[in-house]
Design an enzyme around this catalytic site. Sequence first.
Site, mmCIF file in Angstrom:
data_model
loop_
_atom_site.group_PDB
_atom_site.id
_atom_site.type_symbol
_atom_site.label_atom_id
_atom_site.label_comp_id
_atom_site.label_asym_id
_atom_site.label_seq_id
_atom_site.Cartn_x
_atom_site.Cartn_y
_atom_site.Cartn_z
ATOM 1 N N ASN A 142 0.894 -1.300 -0.195
ATOM 2 C CA ASN A 142 0.298 0.057 0.136
ATOM 3 C C ASN A 142 0.958 1.438 -0.147
ATOM 4 O O ASN A 142 1.979 1.797 1.482
ATOM 5 C CB ASN A 142 -0.706 -0.207 0.925
ATOM 6 N N LYS A 194 -0.155 4.446 -0.398
ATOM 7 C CA LYS A 194 -0.413 5.447 0.404
ATOM 8 C C LYS A 194 -0.859 7.010 -0.448
ATOM 9 O O LYS A 194 -0.525 6.366 -1.790
ATOM 10 C CB LYS A 194 -0.391 5.724 2.034
ATOM 11 N N HIS A 232 -9.064 0.944 5.549
ATOM 12 C CA HIS A 232 -7.972 0.603 5.458
ATOM 13 C C HIS A 232 -8.290 1.817 6.898
ATOM 14 O O HIS A 232 -9.584 3.115 6.950
ATOM 15 C CB HIS A 232 -7.000 1.297 4.328
ATOM 16 N N GLU A 266 -6.902 4.234 8.067
ATOM 17 C CA GLU A 266 -6.576 5.485 7.926
ATOM 18 C C GLU A 266 -7.263 6.350 7.490
ATOM 19 O O GLU A 266 -8.105 7.747 6.938
ATOM 20 C CB GLU A 266 -5.448 6.337 6.859
ATOM 21 N N GLU A 272 -4.980 -5.448 10.816
ATOM 22 C CA GLU A 272 -4.423 -4.505 10.825
ATOM 23 C C GLU A 272 -4.573 -3.551 12.724
ATOM 24 O O GLU A 272 -5.481 -2.926 12.434
ATOM 25 C CB GLU A 272 -4.528 -3.242 9.770
ATOM 26 N N GLY A 327 2.593 1.794 10.450
ATOM 27 C CA GLY A 327 3.646 3.254 10.986
ATOM 28 C C GLY A 327 4.140 3.359 11.726
ATOM 29 O O GLY A 327 4.379 4.735 12.088
ATOM 30 N N SER A 371 3.844 -2.507 10.380
ATOM 31 C CA SER A 371 5.129 -2.233 10.220
ATOM 32 C C SER A 371 5.021 -3.676 10.139
ATOM 33 O O SER A 371 6.593 -3.764 10.589
ATOM 34 C CB SER A 371 5.318 -1.975 11.963
ATOM 35 N N GLY A 421 2.662 -1.564 4.178
ATOM 36 C CA GLY A 421 2.338 0.151 4.081
ATOM 37 C C GLY A 421 4.235 0.572 3.411
ATOM 38 O O GLY A 421 4.634 0.527 2.846
ATOM 39 N N GLY A 422 4.683 1.286 4.022
ATOM 40 C CA GLY A 422 6.050 1.584 4.085
ATOM 41 C C GLY A 422 7.311 0.603 3.752
ATOM 42 O O GLY A 422 7.657 1.338 2.394
HETATM 43 C C1 PEP Z 1 -0.648 -0.069 5.923
HETATM 44 O O1 PEP Z 1 -0.546 1.052 5.012
HETATM 45 O O2 PEP Z 1 -1.660 -0.752 5.339
HETATM 46 C C2 PEP Z 1 0.661 0.143 7.215
HETATM 47 C C3 PEP Z 1 0.931 -1.941 6.860
HETATM 48 O O3 PEP Z 1 1.727 0.643 7.138
HETATM 49 P P1 PEP Z 1 2.871 -0.134 7.908
HETATM 50 O O4 PEP Z 1 2.922 -1.292 7.361
HETATM 51 O O5 PEP Z 1 3.822 1.799 6.941
HETATM 52 O O6 PEP Z 1 2.711 -0.224 9.007
#
Ligand code: PEP
Length: 243
Positions: free
Chosen positions: A9, A11, A89, A91, A159, A165, A203, A224-225
């Site tokens: 993702n 983002k 999600h 966010e 999640e 994050g 993460s 994500g990251g």
């Molecule tokens: C996400 O955006 O769904 C996510 C899990 O981000 P991260 O891996 O950065 O924690």
Amino acid sequence: MPRKLAAGNWKMNGLRANLTELIKLEEKHADADVDILICPPATLIDRCQDTPFDIGGQDCHAAIGGAHTGDLSADMLADAGASYVLTGHSERRTDHGETDEMIAAKTQAAYDAGLIAVICIGETLAEREGGTTLDVIDTQLAGSIPDEADNENTVIAYEPVWAIGTGKVPTLDQIAEVHGHIRARLQQRFSDANEMRIIYGGSVKPSNAAEIFSVANVDGALVGGASLKAADFSPIITALENA
Ligand code: PEP
């Protein structure tokens, strides 16, 4: 066993120049024996069509069209080349006040457009510390998954909000408990629940991917990251292939 899924993702990150990361991924994973999904910003979906990966939107509107300035319908995402879309999600739940009912409507719109929905659920830190994690999961599962869900049109992403994050990750026992609970709840409602993919997000990074993928009922990851750079996402994909 459901086919495993490594989903990235991006983002609100990514310009055309960043598509070189997908070229690097392709060099190593064009023939991966897991599914690889990239959810770039919607502006890049069309430009991702030459990759061997599945492409997804990060959100869709529940309506097919109309006066919804700035929004995108599931049909539009499909038309641009997406085959998946994230719904719910955290966010989106936090920044846009999305409720389970709204997420169910968006997910239904995704099905109607022929997209696979990755429905995201997870507890906040206060809910985890208050001991209500499984109740929160139950409410989100009951409220955000349409009756038409099956193993082909739906992926559930667990999640924990406090792990997204932040670099914080639940213990393997905590992940096992929630994923096992989700599987049991899906079994109560859907005949093909054992084939539905339940992926973990929060993460995930190269250093912890293998141990997370060793947990029962973890069928992949939403990243994500660490999905932004091929150098980080590639070892996560490899860990999933080896799990
Ligand atoms: C996400 O955006 O769904 C996510 C899990 O981000 P991260 O891996 O950065 O924690």
